[in-house]
Scaffold this motif. Structure first.
Motif, PDB file in Angstrom:
ATOM      1  N   ALA A  18     -29.438 -15.009  -1.133  1.00 25.52           N
ATOM      2  CA  ALA A  18     -28.290 -15.064  -0.225  1.00 25.52           C
ATOM      3  C   ALA A  18     -27.599 -13.712  -0.127  1.00 25.52           C
ATOM      4  O   ALA A  18     -27.110 -13.320   0.944  1.00 25.52           O
ATOM      5  N   VAL A  19     -27.535 -12.981  -1.228  1.00 26.09           N
ATOM      6  CA  VAL A  19     -26.955 -11.639  -1.199  1.00 26.09           C
ATOM      7  C   VAL A  19     -27.808 -10.727  -0.322  1.00 26.09           C
ATOM      8  O   VAL A  19     -27.278  -9.978   0.507  1.00 26.09           O
ATOM      9  N   VAL A  20     -29.108 -10.799  -0.482  1.00 25.84           N
ATOM     10  CA  VAL A  20     -30.010  -9.985   0.340  1.00 25.84           C
ATOM     11  C   VAL A  20     -29.851 -10.339   1.812  1.00 25.84           C
ATOM     12  O   VAL A  20     -29.822  -9.453   2.687  1.00 25.84           O
ATOM     13  N   ALA A  21     -29.729 -11.638   2.102  1.00 29.95           N
ATOM     14  CA  ALA A  21     -29.612 -12.107   3.484  1.00 29.95           C
ATOM     15  C   ALA A  21     -28.206 -11.956   4.057  1.00 29.95           C
ATOM     16  O   ALA A  21     -27.993 -12.266   5.236  1.00 29.95           O
ATOM     17  N   LYS A  22     -27.262 -11.513   3.237  1.00 37.15           N
ATOM     18  CA  LYS A  22     -25.867 -11.349   3.658  1.00 37.15           C
ATOM     19  C   LYS A  22     -25.280 -12.679   4.144  1.00 37.15           C
ATOM     20  O   LYS A  22     -24.537 -12.742   5.129  1.00 37.15           O
ATOM     21  N   ASP A  23     -25.614 -13.751   3.416  1.00 33.59           N
ATOM     22  CA  ASP A  23     -25.194 -15.106   3.780  1.00 33.59           C
ATOM     23  C   ASP A  23     -24.111 -15.569   2.796  1.00 33.59           C
ATOM     24  O   ASP A  23     -24.423 -16.021   1.689  1.00 33.59           O
ATOM     25  N   PRO A  24     -22.833 -15.479   3.159  1.00 37.63           N
ATOM     26  CA  PRO A  24     -21.764 -15.794   2.205  1.00 37.63           C
ATOM     27  C   PRO A  24     -21.699 -17.269   1.821  1.00 37.63           C
ATOM     28  O   PRO A  24     -21.349 -17.594   0.683  1.00 37.63           O
ATOM     29  N   ILE A  25     -22.024 -18.166   2.762  1.00 34.27           N
ATOM     30  CA  ILE A  25     -21.937 -19.599   2.449  1.00 34.27           C
ATOM     31  C   ILE A  25     -23.019 -19.991   1.452  1.00 34.27           C
ATOM     32  O   ILE A  25     -22.753 -20.677   0.455  1.00 34.27           O
ATOM     33  N   GLU A  52     -23.687  -1.213  -3.154  1.00 35.22           N
ATOM     34  CA  GLU A  52     -23.191  -2.338  -3.941  1.00 35.22           C
ATOM     35  C   GLU A  52     -24.163  -3.512  -3.879  1.00 35.22           C
ATOM     36  O   GLU A  52     -24.420  -4.170  -4.894  1.00 35.22           O
ATOM     37  N   ARG A  53     -24.705  -3.765  -2.687  1.00 34.77           N
ATOM     38  CA  ARG A  53     -25.656  -4.877  -2.546  1.00 34.77           C
ATOM     39  C   ARG A  53     -26.889  -4.629  -3.417  1.00 34.77           C
ATOM     40  O   ARG A  53     -27.386  -5.534  -4.104  1.00 34.77           O
ATOM     41  N   LYS A  54     -27.367  -3.405  -3.408  1.00 39.73           N
ATOM     42  CA  LYS A  54     -28.533  -3.052  -4.220  1.00 39.73           C
ATOM     43  C   LYS A  54     -28.231  -3.243  -5.702  1.00 39.73           C
ATOM     44  O   LYS A  54     -29.062  -3.750  -6.463  1.00 39.73           O
ATOM     45  N   GLN A  55     -27.026  -2.852  -6.126  1.00 42.31           N
ATOM     46  CA  GLN A  55     -26.639  -2.984  -7.523  1.00 42.31           C
ATOM     47  C   GLN A  55     -26.540  -4.451  -7.941  1.00 42.31           C
ATOM     48  O   GLN A  55     -26.994  -4.834  -9.026  1.00 42.31           O
ATOM     49  N   VAL A  56     -25.952  -5.281  -7.082  1.00 43.71           N
ATOM     50  CA  VAL A  56     -25.811  -6.704  -7.405  1.00 43.71           C
ATOM     51  C   VAL A  56     -27.171  -7.388  -7.442  1.00 43.71           C
ATOM     52  O   VAL A  56     -27.442  -8.215  -8.328  1.00 43.71           O
TER      53      VAL A  56
END
Length: 216
Positions: free
Chosen positions: A193-200, A111-115
């Motif tokens: 931020a998506v790549v870094a898994k940083d939600p804020i 999912e992360r790759k797709q986004v």
């Protein structure tokens, strides 16, 4: 005593939903154009169902913002206007800032790759001045975030509002009212931020993409 059957009600609900999906898809793909009048008899001939599920479906689509209805006057496809664009765009930012914050930590690797690929495509198409095409695909782009948020209430809110809000972005003035030079840096921040898994950071970037006031 005889046991009442609930099957007819269930069938009606299923039929209404099927009719709603078909009309919704025809609006979103442009088969039914903004401002086009919707005649019951034409819809009955097209969909092959009775008037009742059609009227139920149209009422739901009116609540979603895709249909405009005036009793005894008209039923027509909504016609987006420049005056409505910024309010709709910022409303999407308010809703999807929260969605992104919840979704980013929950993405699977696939999912992360797709986004990330989707955001790269948004950057590329914006750089090529394809904002109109992006607006046409808007509802599908937003839907990529929803399934991963893990919040059933928020997911239901998105499902019931995103189509109508995204549809309001389909105006010629989009590029003028949502300038690429303002949006692009924030889309890149969102991607990072998506790549870094940083939600804020992702939440803040999504809000900034939608022209919400930044936080100090």
């Amino acid at each position: 005593m005889p046991v009442p059957s609930t099957q007819p009600a269930a069938e009606r609900k299923l039929l209404r939903d099927t009719v709603q999906d078909k009309i919704r898809d025809a609006i979103m793909d442009g088969t039914l154009e903004p401002g086009e009048r919707l005649n019951d008899d034409d819809l009955i001939a097209w969909l092959g169902v009775s008037r009742t599920p059609i009227r139920e479906a149209l009422a739901e689509l009116a609540r979603a913002g895709l249909i405009e209805m005036a009793p005894n006057r008209y039923t027509r496809v909504a016609a987006p206007s420049a005056a409505e664009l910024l309010d709709a765009f910022r409303t999407l930012g308010v809703i999807y800032g929260g969605v992104v914050r919840l979704a980013v930590p929950r993405f699977t690797a696939a999912e992360r790759k797709q986004v990330v690929a989707m955001l790269d495509d948004v950057v590329k198409r914006t750089e090529q001045s394809e904002q109109a095409a992006l607006a046409h695909d808007g509802a599908d782009l937003y839907s990529m975030w929803v399934g991963a948020c893990g919040n059933a209430a928020l997911e239901q809110l998105c499902r019931s509002t995103t189509d109508g809000l995204a549809f309001k972005l389909r105006v010629p003035e989009l590029a003028e009212l949502v300038p690429a030079d303002v949006v692009l840096p924030q889309v890149r921040k969102l991607r990072d931020a998506v790549v870094a898994k940083d939600p804020i950071a992702a939440e803040l970037a999504m809000e900034a993409v939608h022209l919400l006031p930044t936080r100090d």
